[in-house]
Write a protein that holds these residues in place. Structure first.
Motif, PDB file in Angstrom:
ATOM      1  N   ARG A  83       0.832  -1.212   0.000  1.00 55.55           N
ATOM      2  CA  ARG A  83       0.000   0.000   0.000  1.00 55.55           C
ATOM      3  C   ARG A  83       0.867   1.262   0.000  1.00 55.55           C
ATOM      4  O   ARG A  83       0.485   2.279  -0.593  1.00 55.55           O
ATOM      5  CB  ARG A  83      -0.936   0.012   1.222  1.00 55.55           C
ATOM      6  CG  ARG A  83      -1.966  -1.105   1.249  1.00 55.55           C
ATOM      7  CD  ARG A  83      -2.652  -1.312  -0.099  1.00 55.55           C
ATOM      8  NE  ARG A  83      -3.284  -0.079  -0.590  1.00 55.55           N
ATOM      9  CZ  ARG A  83      -3.640   0.133  -1.831  1.00 55.55           C
ATOM     10  NH1 ARG A  83      -3.390  -0.788  -2.765  1.00 55.55           N
ATOM     11  NH2 ARG A  83      -4.215   1.265  -2.190  1.00 55.55           N
ATOM     12  N   LYS A  84       2.025   1.195   0.636  1.00 54.55           N
ATOM     13  CA  LYS A  84       2.938   2.344   0.617  1.00 54.55           C
ATOM     14  C   LYS A  84       3.428   2.605  -0.798  1.00 54.55           C
ATOM     15  O   LYS A  84       3.491   3.769  -1.241  1.00 54.55           O
ATOM     16  CB  LYS A  84       4.130   2.076   1.554  1.00 54.55           C
ATOM     17  CG  LYS A  84       5.122   3.226   1.655  1.00 54.55           C
ATOM     18  CD  LYS A  84       6.251   2.866   2.607  1.00 54.55           C
ATOM     19  CE  LYS A  84       7.263   3.998   2.723  1.00 54.55           C
ATOM     20  NZ  LYS A  84       6.726   5.179   3.412  1.00 54.55           N
ATOM     21  N   LEU A  85       3.761   1.532  -1.534  1.00 51.07           N
ATOM     22  CA  LEU A  85       4.181   1.690  -2.922  1.00 51.07           C
ATOM     23  C   LEU A  85       3.080   2.341  -3.753  1.00 51.07           C
ATOM     24  O   LEU A  85       3.350   3.195  -4.605  1.00 51.07           O
ATOM     25  CB  LEU A  85       4.536   0.321  -3.526  1.00 51.07           C
ATOM     26  CG  LEU A  85       5.720  -0.444  -2.935  1.00 51.07           C
ATOM     27  CD1 LEU A  85       5.943  -1.744  -3.711  1.00 51.07           C
ATOM     28  CD2 LEU A  85       6.988   0.393  -2.940  1.00 51.07           C
ATOM     29  N   VAL A  86       1.852   1.949  -3.490  1.00 49.33           N
ATOM     30  CA  VAL A  86       0.719   2.509  -4.243  1.00 49.33           C
ATOM     31  C   VAL A  86       0.477   3.956  -3.861  1.00 49.33           C
ATOM     32  O   VAL A  86       0.395   4.848  -4.721  1.00 49.33           O
ATOM     33  CB  VAL A  86      -0.551   1.667  -3.998  1.00 49.33           C
ATOM     34  CG1 VAL A  86      -1.757   2.325  -4.679  1.00 49.33           C
ATOM     35  CG2 VAL A  86      -0.368   0.250  -4.498  1.00 49.33           C
ATOM     36  N   ASN A  87       0.340   4.210  -2.580  1.00 49.61           N
ATOM     37  CA  ASN A  87      -0.036   5.547  -2.107  1.00 49.61           C
ATOM     38  C   ASN A  87       1.017   6.595  -2.403  1.00 49.61           C
ATOM     39  O   ASN A  87       0.697   7.781  -2.563  1.00 49.61           O
ATOM     40  CB  ASN A  87      -0.318   5.505  -0.603  1.00 49.61           C
ATOM     41  CG  ASN A  87      -1.520   4.639  -0.265  1.00 49.61           C
ATOM     42  OD1 ASN A  87      -2.436   4.492  -1.085  1.00 49.61           O
ATOM     43  ND2 ASN A  87      -1.531   4.061   0.929  1.00 49.61           N
ATOM     44  N   GLU A  88       2.277   6.177  -2.468  1.00 53.42           N
ATOM     45  CA  GLU A  88       3.359   7.134  -2.737  1.00 53.42           C
ATOM     46  C   GLU A  88       3.824   7.073  -4.189  1.00 53.42           C
ATOM     47  O   GLU A  88       4.863   7.628  -4.531  1.00 53.42           O
ATOM     48  CB  GLU A  88       4.521   6.879  -1.771  1.00 53.42           C
ATOM     49  CG  GLU A  88       4.127   7.088  -0.313  1.00 53.42           C
ATOM     50  CD  GLU A  88       5.298   6.963   0.647  1.00 53.42           C
ATOM     51  OE1 GLU A  88       6.468   6.982   0.181  1.00 53.42           O
ATOM     52  OE2 GLU A  88       5.052   6.865   1.860  1.00 53.42           O
ATOM     53  N   HIS A  89       3.038   6.392  -5.023  1.00 58.15           N
ATOM     54  CA  HIS A  89       3.289   6.343  -6.475  1.00 58.15           C
ATOM     55  C   HIS A  89       4.731   5.934  -6.787  1.00 58.15           C
ATOM     56  O   HIS A  89       5.415   6.568  -7.598  1.00 58.15           O
ATOM     57  CB  HIS A  89       2.976   7.700  -7.109  1.00 58.15           C
ATOM     58  CG  HIS A  89       1.623   8.238  -6.744  1.00 58.15           C
ATOM     59  ND1 HIS A  89       0.447   7.720  -7.238  1.00 58.15           N
ATOM     60  CD2 HIS A  89       1.264   9.253  -5.895  1.00 58.15           C
ATOM     61  CE1 HIS A  89      -0.580   8.382  -6.738  1.00 58.15           C
ATOM     62  NE2 HIS A  89      -0.119   9.315  -5.920  1.00 58.15           N
ATOM     63  N   ILE A 118      -2.555  -0.365  -8.604  1.00 55.60           N
ATOM     64  CA  ILE A 118      -1.341  -0.682  -9.360  1.00 55.60           C
ATOM     65  C   ILE A 118      -1.728  -0.962 -10.807  1.00 55.60           C
ATOM     66  O   ILE A 118      -2.689  -1.675 -11.084  1.00 55.60           O
ATOM     67  CB  ILE A 118      -0.599  -1.888  -8.750  1.00 55.60           C
ATOM     68  CG1 ILE A 118      -0.159  -1.550  -7.328  1.00 55.60           C
ATOM     69  CG2 ILE A 118       0.614  -2.250  -9.594  1.00 55.60           C
ATOM     70  CD1 ILE A 118       0.602  -2.653  -6.641  1.00 55.60           C
ATOM     71  N   GLU A 119      -0.963  -0.424 -11.722  1.00 53.38           N
ATOM     72  CA  GLU A 119      -1.313  -0.502 -13.133  1.00 53.38           C
ATOM     73  C   GLU A 119      -1.082  -1.890 -13.721  1.00 53.38           C
ATOM     74  O   GLU A 119      -1.931  -2.416 -14.463  1.00 53.38           O
ATOM     75  CB  GLU A 119      -0.502   0.541 -13.920  1.00 53.38           C
ATOM     76  CG  GLU A 119      -0.845   0.608 -15.395  1.00 53.38           C
ATOM     77  CD  GLU A 119      -0.078   1.704 -16.113  1.00 53.38           C
ATOM     78  OE1 GLU A 119      -0.114   1.740 -17.358  1.00 53.38           O
ATOM     79  OE2 GLU A 119       0.573   2.531 -15.432  1.00 53.38           O
TER      80      GLU A 119
END
Length: 554
Positions: A83-89, A118-119
């Motif tokens: 979720r950190k990877l997602v939220n911080e792009h 996530i794309e």
């Protein structure tokens, strides 16, 4: 004696029609890093979120386009990390995040919750298929094991319908190497039919050597057999996930690539359960050493080691391929001599092709320095000492002198009982050749050349055993004249200069020259070398004469 009778050979696939032995690796596979999942779960102290982020950023920098980040449905820290990877792009648009999950509805639901936003995602499902695990762990027959895989595939397909990003399915028949080939193909085919081209992305069939059970050629046979029997082969990406239980993970990977594998899952430096996963860096550097583009940015191995050791709290072994501190090091005298001559030949030819004995690649190409290439101990020889003096300090010792100075260093190593570092070698060189002032100490020299002949006139000031000396003499060159001037003051000196070499030590206006004098004491027959250094080449040669005189006087 070891009770070898407790063990039996693992079955070998009968496959005489194999073709992989006649093939060569010609291009890099798709690399998938599993450092953050398989590697992380095998750490004594698993990475925290910040360490996972640092490792993820390193993997991006190295050029990995597929990264398995963990098991977010089963671990809160892995869920939070994702979720950190997602939220911080933090996930680039050209990178696929891979997530692992078992074929259970609640876990797949949680997985899709974790990947929201996530794309590009690879959803990796698996279940164990080996004969042993079917019998002793799951107590299920083939049909029941197939149902687990097919049900998991159906669940992913259903969840994918409402997912806004791109989903690619990966299925692993875990413990593939212990699975009958016909059953491995049967379960993969069942998954493939259930998936039924659910989208435009090829399905990934990952065939792991979850446990290495046989020699690498057997794994290659298994991979080629599956490669030739998959249905709709052009819609399949054949992936491998080798472990290293027998210590042959790299070999198994390379042979599997010959057998048709298109994708490799592994870790940096081979971290993973038991003896680890395959070391993707070793496989990539092996390709690089054969002139093949690995498609990874691995030019600075020291940076990779630094981050890996900090995040994983594990060290890279001193003899680890490419990354170990000693892998580009030679202690053996014959190795050192060959490296020395190889580097000199390369420089003389001006070739762009790297060809140096005992060094499959140029250490500088992956961020290593030349200084530690040769390490000196009591087993070393003249070539190694000469290499250090040349590459580190710029002194190109004459071949005839190399043994003399190597003997000096060997005695130091034997006395200390270990390695002699470059700085200590240079200090010994200064002490033995450059700084000696007893019994002869050179002070001043004036040289006047004759206009009518080749003779020169010298005025020499020096000390002998602390007593001041002045002398004037003529000779057929500065060295000859100085030799005569010294003998006029010290009659015991009876010497002959046998050879002379010189070279520049540096470039520019402050360049210095080194002069090497080979000299014989006519009374004792002893032969030795002297070395002089000066910005004036004549002074350098005369200092070399005094250096040799002091060595003869020892």
């Amino acid at each position: 004696m070891l009770n070898y009778q407790r063990y039996r050979k693992n079955p070998v696939l009968s496959y005489p029609e194999r073709e992989w032995p006649d093939k060569e690796i010609e291009k890099a596979p798709t690399w998938c890093s599993v450092d953050l999942r398989d590697g992380n779960q095998a750490l004594i102290e698993p990475m925290n979120v910040d360490e996972k982020v640092e490792m993820f950023q390193l993997l991006l920098k190295l050029g990995f386009k597929e990264i398995e980040i963990g098991f977010p449905a089963a671990s809160q820290i892995e869920y939070d990390f994702l979720r950190k990877l997602v939220n911080e792009h933090m996930v680039p648009s050209d990178v696929k995040v891979q997530v692992l999950t078992q074929c259970r509805q609640e876990l797949i639901d949680k997985t899709f919750e974790a990947i929201e936003g996530i794309e590009n995602v690879i959803v990796h499902i698996y279940n164990s298929t080996s004969t042993l695990q079917r019998e002793v762990v799951f107590h299920k027959n083939r049909e029941e094991i197939i149902k687990i895989a097919v049900d998991g595939t159906r669940m992913v397909k259903e969840k994918m319908k409402d997912f806004p990003g791109n989903i690619q399915l990966e299925y692993s028949p875990e413990s593939f190497t212990g699975t009958e080939m016909d059953f491995a193909l049967e379960i993969c085919t069942a998954v493939q039919k259930e998936w039924n081209h659910a989208n435009d992305f090829p399905i990934i069939f990952n065939l792991p050597a979850t446990v290495e059970m046989n020699t690498p050629n057997v794994y290659a046979d298994q991979i080629e057999w599956m490669n030739k029997h998959f249905e709709d082969r052009d819609q399949v990406i054949l992936s491998i996930h080798p472990h290293n239980d027998r210590g042959t993970g790299v070999a198994a990977t390379e042979l599997a690539l010959l057998a048709g594998a298109q994708r490799v899952e592994g870790t940096l430096f081979g971290n993973g359960e038991r003896t680890g996963n395959v070391d993707v860096l070793t496989v990539a550097y092996n390709m690089f050493s054969q002139g093949i583009n690995s498609n990874l940015n691995i030019e600075n191995i020291n940076e990779i080691i630094d981050i890996y050791e900090r995040c994983c709290k594990m060290g890279v072994g001193m003899r680890h391929p490419y990354g170990g501190k000693l892998v580009f090091t030679a202690f053996s005298g014959s190795h050192q001599d060959a490296i020395n001559k190889g580097v000199q030949a390369l420089q003389e030819k001006g070739s762009e092709i790297w060809e140096v004995p005992y060094l499959p690649i140029d250490p500088a190409d992956i961020g290593r320095k030349y200084e530690p290439v040769v390490r000196i101990n009591s087993q070393s020889g003249k070539g190694g000492v000469a290499f250090v003096m040349d590459t580190v300090y710029g002194y190109k010792l004459p071949k005839e002198m190399q043994r003399e100075f190597a003997d000096v260093i060997q005695k130091i190593s034997e006395r200390q009982g270990g390695e002699v570092p470059p700085a200590a070698i240079m200090q010994a060189f200064r002490t033995e050749y450059l700084e000696s002032k007893a019994p002869f100490e050179f002070q001043k020299l004036k040289v006047v050349e004759s206009e009518e002949s080749d003779d020169v006139h010298v005025e020499l000031a020096f000390k002998y055993m602390g007593e001041q000396m002045h002398s004037v003499a003529e000779g057929n060159g500065p060295i000859d004249a100085v030799k005569l001037a010294i003998r006029q003051c010290v009659s015991a000196v009876d010497i002959k200069v046998l050879n002379y070499w010189e070279h520049a030590l540096s470039e520019g206006s402050h360049a210095k020259a080194a002069a090497y004098i080979q000299m014989r004491d006519n009374r004792t027959g002893k032969v030795t070398f002297g070395v002089g250094v000066s910005s004036n080449i004549t002074h350098a040669s005369i200092k070399g004469v005094f250096s040799a005189l002091n060595r003869l006087a020892k």
